[in-house]
Design a protein around this motif. Structure first.
Motif, PDB file in Angstrom:
ATOM      1  N   PHE A  22      -0.682 -88.121  10.601  1.00  0.00           N
ATOM      2  CA  PHE A  22       0.270 -88.097  11.711  1.00  0.00           C
ATOM      3  C   PHE A  22      -0.398 -88.275  13.066  1.00  0.00           C
ATOM      4  N   TRP A  23      -1.575 -87.679  13.267  1.00  0.00           N
ATOM      5  CA  TRP A  23      -2.189 -87.672  14.591  1.00  0.00           C
ATOM      6  C   TRP A  23      -3.246 -88.751  14.784  1.00  0.00           C
ATOM      7  N   ALA A  24      -3.802 -89.275  13.722  1.00  0.00           N
ATOM      8  CA  ALA A  24      -4.786 -90.357  13.812  1.00  0.00           C
ATOM      9  C   ALA A  24      -4.619 -91.249  12.576  1.00  0.00           C
ATOM     10  N   PRO A  25      -3.469 -91.935  12.489  1.00  0.00           N
ATOM     11  CA  PRO A  25      -3.151 -92.654  11.252  1.00  0.00           C
ATOM     12  C   PRO A  25      -4.173 -93.711  10.848  1.00  0.00           C
ATOM     13  N   LEU A  26      -4.783 -94.396  11.792  1.00  0.00           N
ATOM     14  CA  LEU A  26      -5.766 -95.413  11.399  1.00  0.00           C
ATOM     15  C   LEU A  26      -7.015 -94.783  10.795  1.00  0.00           C
ATOM     16  N   PHE A  27      -7.388 -93.605  11.239  1.00  0.00           N
ATOM     17  CA  PHE A  27      -8.555 -92.948  10.653  1.00  0.00           C
ATOM     18  C   PHE A  27      -8.223 -92.391   9.268  1.00  0.00           C
ATOM     19  N   ALA A  28      -7.013 -91.875   9.091  1.00  0.00           N
ATOM     20  CA  ALA A  28      -6.587 -91.449   7.749  1.00  0.00           C
ATOM     21  C   ALA A  28      -6.543 -92.660   6.818  1.00  0.00           C
ATOM     22  N   LEU A  29      -6.023 -93.756   7.329  1.00  0.00           N
ATOM     23  CA  LEU A  29      -5.970 -94.982   6.535  1.00  0.00           C
ATOM     24  C   LEU A  29      -7.382 -95.464   6.201  1.00  0.00           C
ATOM     25  N   GLY A  30      -8.315 -95.304   7.127  1.00  0.00           N
ATOM     26  CA  GLY A  30      -9.709 -95.665   6.867  1.00  0.00           C
ATOM     27  C   GLY A  30     -10.288 -94.879   5.705  1.00  0.00           C
ATOM     28  N   GLN A  31      -9.894 -93.606   5.578  1.00  0.00           N
ATOM     29  CA  GLN A  31     -10.359 -92.803   4.456  1.00  0.00           C
ATOM     30  C   GLN A  31      -9.799 -93.351   3.134  1.00  0.00           C
ATOM     31  N   VAL A  32      -8.526 -93.716   3.133  1.00  0.00           N
ATOM     32  CA  VAL A  32      -7.930 -94.308   1.932  1.00  0.00           C
ATOM     33  C   VAL A  32      -8.621 -95.627   1.603  1.00  0.00           C
TER      34      VAL A  32
END
Length: 182
Positions: A22-32
């Protein structure tokens, strides 16, 4: 515990990956993307390219942030001097639309790759539509598909979103396999 399909709150509302989506979606997506061994735009790639995800996404986010700061600074300067121009408003809108469009594109690409790995029946259009409308939820669900949070501890600031030293050997034909490195 058994979870229902699509239950992104299965591990609680304070789960690190949920907050990151929610707060840093591109970084969460980077983890995926790291877990799926994708590059920074969601395509299959080499291990070397996968390791560059955060430097490239960080550059995109940093460029977006600096551009917004410059436009806002210019707008405030013109406001104080009573010379307001619609160019700053247009620039601000275009910078943020570009960033949102990029985020939808990368999220849709990543979801498409995840769909292919899991052999899920859905359409390419739905990948981008879900990214457009429900981006944080879509990213959170992809996080749950690529990590077994019942067995592994989620972390905010690691490349895979898991405890350091966990090798995510993903994808495999018989599910996700985890092993401790070193």
């Amino acid at each position: 515990r058994a979870t229902k399909r699509g239950d992104i709150f299965a591990h609680g509302v304070c789960h690190p990956f949920l907050w990151l989506s929610f707060w840093a979606p591109l970084f969460a997506l980077g983890q995926v993307m790291t877990r799926l061994k994708l590059n920074w735009v969601g395509a299959q790639c080499s291990e070397e390219e996968t390791q560059q995800i955060f430097s490239k996404l960080g550059t995109v986010v940093g460029g977006w942030f600096v551009s917004n700061v410059l436009v806002v600074y210019s707008f405030v300067y013109q406001l104080l001097n009573d010379t307001i121009s619609p160019i700053e408003i247009f620039a601000f809108v275009m910078i943020n639309l570009w960033m949102f469009a990029f985020s939808v594109f990368v999220t849709g690409n990543t979801r498409g790759q995840l769909r292919r790995v899991h052999k899920l029946s859905d359409t390419t259009e739905s990948d981008y539509l879900l990214a457009l409308i429900y981006m944080p939820f879509t990213i959170a669900q992809m996080g749950r598909h690529t990590a077994d949070y019942d067995r592994l501890e989620a972390r905010l600031c690691t490349s895979s979103g898991l405890a350091p030293g966990i090798d995510v050997s993903y994808p495999t034909t018989n599910g996700t396999s985890y092993q401790r490195q070193g």
